[in-house]
Design an enzyme around this catalytic site. Structure first.
Site, PDB file in Angstrom:
ATOM      1  CE  LYS A  89      -2.539   3.926  -1.279  1.00  0.00           C
ATOM      2  NZ  LYS A  89      -3.828   4.433  -0.731  1.00  0.00           N
TER       3      LYS A  89
ATOM      4  CD  GLU B  24      -4.228   4.346   3.388  1.00  0.00           C
ATOM      5  OE1 GLU B  24      -3.851   4.855   2.326  1.00  0.00           O
ATOM      6  OE2 GLU B  24      -5.211   3.573   3.447  1.00  0.00           O
TER       7      GLU B  24
ATOM      8  CB  CYS C 235      -4.478   1.140   1.471  1.00  0.00           C
ATOM      9  SG  CYS C 235      -6.285   0.981   1.537  1.00  0.00           S
TER      10      CYS C 235
END
Length: 257
Positions: free
Chosen positions: A106, A40, A140
């Site tokens: 995300k 990431e 994540c």
């Protein structure tokens, strides 16, 4: 499918230096592989200062990724900070050998760090078709929310790229296994190493897990390349043998934004 995970220490908010680091690591790959996975925000670290480092989809890092995907004749994925329409995104890019790109923004922004205050969340789930594999891309903090990853698309591979701190690494290991088992899918997690400018320590634990929760590649703490082979025929055999996905719940996924 042959994959290589690259975990390493990210240099804080220095895209050029991070590209140079990963370029050196990629140059060590001599065999033909199918997919390279980077962490990431691999050009900056997990920064809450996007205005200082954001790039466009026509920027240097995207061009760099395209160049390596074409040169290595493989796909490359990882997330970077992208600015688009006056918004900042933590965007995971999947770059095909042809130079074509699909992306996932995300969805679950990390409120503990104030990510939601400076980035705009994504509002769609993305499944990539590559070499006969259906691949789900997540980032994540998404790992903590199993509804988003629920395998209603019959995907074959779930990828998480992360900056997941050492202090909570047990959760990373446990949740990656859970996502593999509950979705009857390969799961691939790539994390960083080192210490960032906020003093957070990272110890990698990049890994590959099969659909029964067994390690294909065990968690590793040192920086470097981790290589693994994913076998789709074995995946299909296990799915057909157990049939767990046939009993999954039906639901409609709704995004907050």
């Amino acid at each position: 499918m042959q994959v290589i995970l690259i975990q390493g220490p990210l240099i804080w908010e220095k895209p050029k230096l991070n590209r140079d680091y990963f370029e050196e690591k990629i140059s060590e790959i001599l065999e033909q592989i199918d997919l390279i996975v980077l962490p990431e925000m691999f050009t900056t670290g997990f920064t809450m200062n996007p205005s200082a480092v954001a790039e466009s989809m026509q920027g240097e890092t995207v061009a760099w990724l395209k160049s390596f995907a074409k040169a290595k004749k493989c796909a490359i994925t990882g997330s970077i900070v992208i600015q688009e329409n006056d918004n900042f995104y933590n965007r995971m890019l999947f770059v095909f050998p042809s130079g074509e790109i699909q992306h996932y923004d995300k969805s679950h922004l990390f409120t503990l760090a104030g990510e939601e205050k400076v980035y705009k969340p994504g509002n769609q789930k993305v499944i990539v078709d590559y070499l006969g594999w259906k691949i789900c891309m997540l980032v994540c903090y998404d790992l903590r929310f199993p509804v988003l990853s629920r395998n209603v698309e019959d995907y074959d591979l779930l990828i998480y790229v992360a900056n997941w701190p050492q202090i909570r690494i047990n959760a990373w290991d446990s949740l990656l296994k859970a996502r593999a088992i509950e979705n009857m899918s390969y799961v691939l997690g790539v994390n960083r190493t080192g210490i960032d400018d906020n003093g957070h320590s990272y110890n990698g634990h990049s890994q590959i897990i099969d659909c029964l929760g067994n390690y294909v590649v065990e968690p590793e703490e040192e920086e470097g390349l981790l290589k693994g082979i994913l076998n789709k025929s074995e995946l299909i055999e296990m799915r057909n043998k157990f049939g767990f996905l046939n009993d999954k719940d039906n639901f409609e996924l709704k995004f907050k934004n």
